[in-house]
Design a protein around this motif. Structure first.
Motif, PDB file in Angstrom:
ATOM      1  N   THR A 216       0.978  -1.144   0.138  1.00 21.76           N
ATOM      2  CA  THR A 216       0.104   0.052   0.072  1.00 21.76           C
ATOM      3  C   THR A 216       0.843   1.321  -0.189  1.00 21.76           C
ATOM      4  O   THR A 216       1.985   1.295   0.413  1.00 21.76           O
ATOM      5  CB  THR A 216      -0.827  -0.028   1.227  1.00 21.76           C
ATOM      6  OG1 THR A 216       0.022   0.222   2.412  1.00 21.76           O
ATOM      7  CG2 THR A 216      -2.006  -1.127   1.206  1.00 21.76           C
ATOM      8  N   GLY A 217       0.260   2.438  -0.452  1.00 26.50           N
ATOM      9  CA  GLY A 217       1.119   3.523  -0.669  1.00 26.50           C
ATOM     10  C   GLY A 217       1.356   3.883   0.906  1.00 26.50           C
ATOM     11  O   GLY A 217       2.379   4.361   1.149  1.00 26.50           O
TER      12      GLY A 217
ATOM     13  N   ILE B 252       5.378   4.213   5.628  1.00 23.86           N
ATOM     14  CA  ILE B 252       5.830   3.846   6.942  1.00 23.86           C
ATOM     15  C   ILE B 252       7.205   3.149   6.728  1.00 23.86           C
ATOM     16  O   ILE B 252       8.086   3.439   7.731  1.00 23.86           O
ATOM     17  CB  ILE B 252       4.737   3.137   7.547  1.00 23.86           C
ATOM     18  CG1 ILE B 252       3.507   3.733   7.882  1.00 23.86           C
ATOM     19  CG2 ILE B 252       5.355   2.331   8.790  1.00 23.86           C
ATOM     20  CD1 ILE B 252       2.305   2.929   8.333  1.00 23.86           C
ATOM     21  N   LEU B 253       7.312   2.308   5.850  1.00 24.74           N
ATOM     22  CA  LEU B 253       8.595   1.443   5.654  1.00 24.74           C
ATOM     23  C   LEU B 253       9.778   2.501   5.373  1.00 24.74           C
ATOM     24  O   LEU B 253      10.957   2.005   5.877  1.00 24.74           O
ATOM     25  CB  LEU B 253       8.347   0.489   4.583  1.00 24.74           C
ATOM     26  CG  LEU B 253       7.562  -0.605   4.859  1.00 24.74           C
ATOM     27  CD1 LEU B 253       7.418  -1.501   3.591  1.00 24.74           C
ATOM     28  CD2 LEU B 253       8.163  -1.462   5.886  1.00 24.74           C
TER      29      LEU B 253
ATOM     30  N   GLU C 208      -1.688  -3.035  -6.289  1.00 24.07           N
ATOM     31  CA  GLU C 208      -0.629  -4.069  -5.580  1.00 24.07           C
ATOM     32  C   GLU C 208      -1.245  -4.730  -4.396  1.00 24.07           C
ATOM     33  O   GLU C 208      -0.778  -5.810  -3.842  1.00 24.07           O
ATOM     34  CB  GLU C 208       0.477  -3.209  -4.851  1.00 24.07           C
ATOM     35  CG  GLU C 208       1.538  -2.754  -5.937  1.00 24.07           C
ATOM     36  CD  GLU C 208       2.829  -2.029  -5.599  1.00 24.07           C
ATOM     37  OE1 GLU C 208       3.524  -2.447  -4.512  1.00 24.07           O
ATOM     38  OE2 GLU C 208       3.112  -0.819  -5.996  1.00 24.07           O
ATOM     39  N   ARG C 209      -2.421  -3.867  -3.703  1.00 25.12           N
ATOM     40  CA  ARG C 209      -3.195  -4.741  -2.732  1.00 25.12           C
ATOM     41  C   ARG C 209      -4.514  -5.170  -3.323  1.00 25.12           C
ATOM     42  O   ARG C 209      -5.211  -6.129  -2.811  1.00 25.12           O
ATOM     43  CB  ARG C 209      -3.683  -3.493  -1.807  1.00 25.12           C
ATOM     44  CG  ARG C 209      -4.330  -4.068  -0.516  1.00 25.12           C
ATOM     45  CD  ARG C 209      -3.739  -5.115   0.125  1.00 25.12           C
ATOM     46  NE  ARG C 209      -4.448  -5.780   1.520  1.00 25.12           N
ATOM     47  CZ  ARG C 209      -5.318  -6.635   1.245  1.00 25.12           C
ATOM     48  NH1 ARG C 209      -5.882  -7.255   0.176  1.00 25.12           N
ATOM     49  NH2 ARG C 209      -6.209  -6.875   2.389  1.00 25.12           N
TER      50      ARG C 209
ATOM     51  N   ALA D 292       0.610   8.284  -1.737  1.00 26.06           N
ATOM     52  CA  ALA D 292       0.784   8.596  -0.472  1.00 26.06           C
ATOM     53  C   ALA D 292       2.091   9.512  -0.057  1.00 26.06           C
ATOM     54  O   ALA D 292       3.172   9.359  -0.683  1.00 26.06           O
ATOM     55  CB  ALA D 292       0.948   7.394   0.661  1.00 26.06           C
ATOM     56  N   ALA D 293       1.942  10.364   0.860  1.00 24.67           N
ATOM     57  CA  ALA D 293       3.187  11.376   1.438  1.00 24.67           C
ATOM     58  C   ALA D 293       3.039  11.444   2.852  1.00 24.67           C
ATOM     59  O   ALA D 293       2.183  11.493   3.434  1.00 24.67           O
ATOM     60  CB  ALA D 293       3.073  12.592   0.708  1.00 24.67           C
TER      61      ALA D 293
END
Length: 128
Positions: free
Chosen positions: A18-19, A24-25, A68-69, A77-78
């Motif tokens: 996920t974006g 987070i990663l 992807e999900r 996402a930012a």
């Protein structure tokens, strides 16, 4: 046409597909636990490929997840930054491919990044 998207509020999600998870990663030092599950043919399941993707997110400052999900669903996402430079939150847009394909997602990116910067400034961030 009518689109029905299941809500994921409150649902636990894998980080690798996920974006929001990729942000987070990239910026919170988190690592996925266990095997990288494939949800679609586009899901990253190789740990080295995921590390390459995470580094790309770090370099450019935002993440995307194109089918992807879930097939037919895209997201960008930012990060939002706190005054101490830590990740304070994430802002994201997602939608179905007929309305949020790659071109519309890329077109929405400048506004998403501008808003992320404005929120970070409101949170006291000086560095991002």
């Amino acid at each position: 046409g009518v689109f029905k998207l299941a809500t994921w509020l409150g649902k636990r999600m894998d980080l690798h597909c996920t974006g929001v998870g990729k942000v987070i990663l990239a910026f919170d030092g988190a690592r996925p636990a266990g095997e990288l599950q494939a949800y679609t043919p586009r899901t990253i399941t190789d740990p080295q490929e995921l590390e390459t993707e995470v580094e790309r997110v770090r370099r450019r400052g935002w993440a995307d997840a194109f089918e992807e999900r879930e097939i037919g669903l895209n997201a960008i996402a930012a990060p939002l930054w706190a005054s101490d430079g830590a990740l304070a939150g994430i802002i994201a847009l997602q939608g179905p491919i007929p309305r949020f394909g790659r071109a519309p997602a890329r077109a929405a990116l400048p506004a998403l990044l501008e808003r992320a910067g404005a929120i970070s400034t409101e949170l006291g961030s000086q560095s991002h």
